[in-house]
Scaffold this motif. Structure first.
Motif, PDB file in Angstrom:
ATOM      1  N   ALA A 162       0.820  -1.295   0.061  1.00 40.09           N
ATOM      2  CA  ALA A 162      -0.133  -0.081  -0.021  1.00 40.09           C
ATOM      3  C   ALA A 162       0.760   1.299  -0.102  1.00 40.09           C
ATOM      4  O   ALA A 162       0.732   2.283  -0.580  1.00 40.09           O
ATOM      5  N   ILE A 163       1.893   1.196   0.933  1.00 39.54           N
ATOM      6  CA  ILE A 163       2.726   2.650   0.732  1.00 39.54           C
ATOM      7  C   ILE A 163       3.453   2.719  -0.548  1.00 39.54           C
ATOM      8  O   ILE A 163       3.812   3.776  -0.873  1.00 39.54           O
ATOM      9  N   GLY A 164       3.902   1.672  -1.107  1.00 39.74           N
ATOM     10  CA  GLY A 164       4.582   1.522  -2.499  1.00 39.74           C
ATOM     11  C   GLY A 164       3.564   2.075  -3.570  1.00 39.74           C
ATOM     12  O   GLY A 164       4.159   2.943  -4.366  1.00 39.74           O
ATOM     13  N   ALA A 165       2.525   1.692  -3.596  1.00 37.28           N
ATOM     14  CA  ALA A 165       1.383   2.035  -4.615  1.00 37.28           C
ATOM     15  C   ALA A 165       1.043   3.640  -4.221  1.00 37.28           C
ATOM     16  O   ALA A 165       1.062   4.370  -5.225  1.00 37.28           O
ATOM     17  N   LEU A 166       1.351   4.071  -3.148  1.00 37.52           N
ATOM     18  CA  LEU A 166       0.938   5.409  -2.846  1.00 37.52           C
ATOM     19  C   LEU A 166       1.796   6.491  -2.975  1.00 37.52           C
ATOM     20  O   LEU A 166       1.681   7.465  -3.813  1.00 37.52           O
ATOM     21  N   LEU A 167       3.192   5.893  -2.719  1.00 40.04           N
ATOM     22  CA  LEU A 167       4.458   6.750  -3.021  1.00 40.04           C
ATOM     23  C   LEU A 167       4.571   6.725  -4.381  1.00 40.04           C
ATOM     24  O   LEU A 167       4.937   7.953  -4.891  1.00 40.04           O
ATOM     25  N   TYR A 168       4.697   5.659  -4.996  1.00 40.91           N
ATOM     26  CA  TYR A 168       5.034   5.901  -6.736  1.00 40.91           C
ATOM     27  C   TYR A 168       3.662   5.902  -7.440  1.00 40.91           C
ATOM     28  O   TYR A 168       3.927   5.631  -8.784  1.00 40.91           O
ATOM     29  N   GLY A 169       2.645   6.223  -6.962  1.00 44.16           N
ATOM     30  CA  GLY A 169       1.450   6.161  -7.860  1.00 44.16           C
ATOM     31  C   GLY A 169       1.026   7.856  -7.705  1.00 44.16           C
ATOM     32  O   GLY A 169       1.264   8.609  -8.461  1.00 44.16           O
ATOM     33  N   LYS A 170       0.103   8.196  -6.432  1.00 39.17           N
ATOM     34  CA  LYS A 170      -0.249   9.521  -6.349  1.00 39.17           C
ATOM     35  C   LYS A 170       0.730  10.585  -6.122  1.00 39.17           C
ATOM     36  O   LYS A 170       0.744  11.630  -6.627  1.00 39.17           O
ATOM     37  N   TYR A 171       2.003  10.166  -5.375  1.00 35.30           N
ATOM     38  CA  TYR A 171       2.879  11.092  -5.110  1.00 35.30           C
ATOM     39  C   TYR A 171       4.231  10.631  -5.757  1.00 35.30           C
ATOM     40  O   TYR A 171       5.318  11.276  -5.122  1.00 35.30           O
ATOM     41  N   VAL A 172       4.097  10.312  -7.000  1.00 30.21           N
ATOM     42  CA  VAL A 172       5.323  10.128  -7.740  1.00 30.21           C
ATOM     43  C   VAL A 172       6.148  11.371  -8.045  1.00 30.21           C
ATOM     44  O   VAL A 172       7.521  11.478  -8.072  1.00 30.21           O
ATOM     45  N   LEU A 173       5.431  12.221  -8.394  1.00 30.15           N
ATOM     46  CA  LEU A 173       5.918  13.730  -8.774  1.00 30.15           C
ATOM     47  C   LEU A 173       6.756  14.213  -7.595  1.00 30.15           C
ATOM     48  O   LEU A 173       8.008  14.840  -7.665  1.00 30.15           O
ATOM     49  N   LEU A 174       6.168  14.382  -6.384  1.00 32.78           N
ATOM     50  CA  LEU A 174       6.995  15.017  -5.135  1.00 32.78           C
ATOM     51  C   LEU A 174       7.985  13.986  -5.035  1.00 32.78           C
ATOM     52  O   LEU A 174       8.886  14.421  -4.257  1.00 32.78           O
ATOM     53  N   PHE A 175       7.935  12.751  -4.916  1.00 33.45           N
ATOM     54  CA  PHE A 175       9.001  11.748  -4.623  1.00 33.45           C
ATOM     55  C   PHE A 175      10.364  12.086  -5.496  1.00 33.45           C
ATOM     56  O   PHE A 175      11.336  12.035  -5.127  1.00 33.45           O
TER      57      PHE A 175
END
Length: 207
Positions: free
Chosen positions: A137-150
């Motif tokens: 779930a963290i990976g999907a959220l980090l590299y999905g919704k917040y990929v630009l910020l990451f």
């Protein structure tokens, strides 16, 4: 039952080690107590089902940050007498800051009890999907919704790393000690090197 015992054990050890971080007069001991606090905090995260955060606490904070603190503290030439003298000198200022922080916490607690604070309620949009682990779930959220910020955070860290390298390896005026000239080292001839020729007693090497 075992979960409650483990929770109270980790919580008590965490609080005790955090207090010892502040109360220890030896900085090396303070860092060791800090490492113990990180381990107990990781145990609490495991009990809460946040195994990814527990792994980060052990790998990043214990394995990198705390060990770095320990190395820095051990390499510093610390005068403990001067350290205690500075503590006594700055005690009134530290006490004033502690009282201000205590007053702020009391005001926040009173405001919360009086209903002055409106805490948000979860709407379920950030809940872990069924059938997925916490890490997925963290990976999907980090590299999905917040990929630009990451990616922006990664670029900022890269720029900071390049800036630190440039500042560290800037050219020193006058060929100061510690600056290497690669071209001079590569073009050096064998006769310019140090040669061992079985020196006699009392004599050194031939340059």
């Amino acid at each position: 039952m075992i979960q409650a015992i483990a929770f109270y054990l980790f919580a008590i050890l965490l609080i005790a080690s955090a207090v010892m971080v502040i109360m220890s007069r030896n900085p090396v001991h303070s860092v060791l107590w800090l490492i113990l606090a990180f381990f107990n905090a990781a145990g609490l995260m495991v009990l809460l089902g946040a195994e990814f955060i527990a792994m980060l606490l052990v790998i990043v904070y214990v394995g990198a940050v705390a060990v770095l603190f320990l190395f820095v503290v051990m390499m510093l030439d610390i005068d403990f007498a001067e350290l205690r003298a500075g503590f006594v000198k700055n005690f009134p200022l530290g006490l004033a800051v502690a009282l201000v922080l205590l007053a702020e916490m009391l005001m926040g607690i009173l405001a919360w009890n009086a209903g002055g604070l409106k805490l948000g309620t979860p709407d379920g949009t950030s809940a872990t999907p069924m059938g997925e682990s916490n890490l997925e779930a963290i990976g999907a959220l980090l590299y999905g919704k917040y990929v630009l910020l990451f990616e922006v955070a990664g670029i900022i860290l890269l720029v900071a790393m390049i800036g630190a390298i440039v500042l560290t390896h800037r050219r020193r005026p006058g060929g100061a000690r510690g600056h290497q000239k690669i071209s001079k080292q590569v073009s050096r001839r064998p006769e310019e090197a140090t040669v061992m020729k079985q020196p006699e007693v009392g004599k050194g090497v031939e340059l």
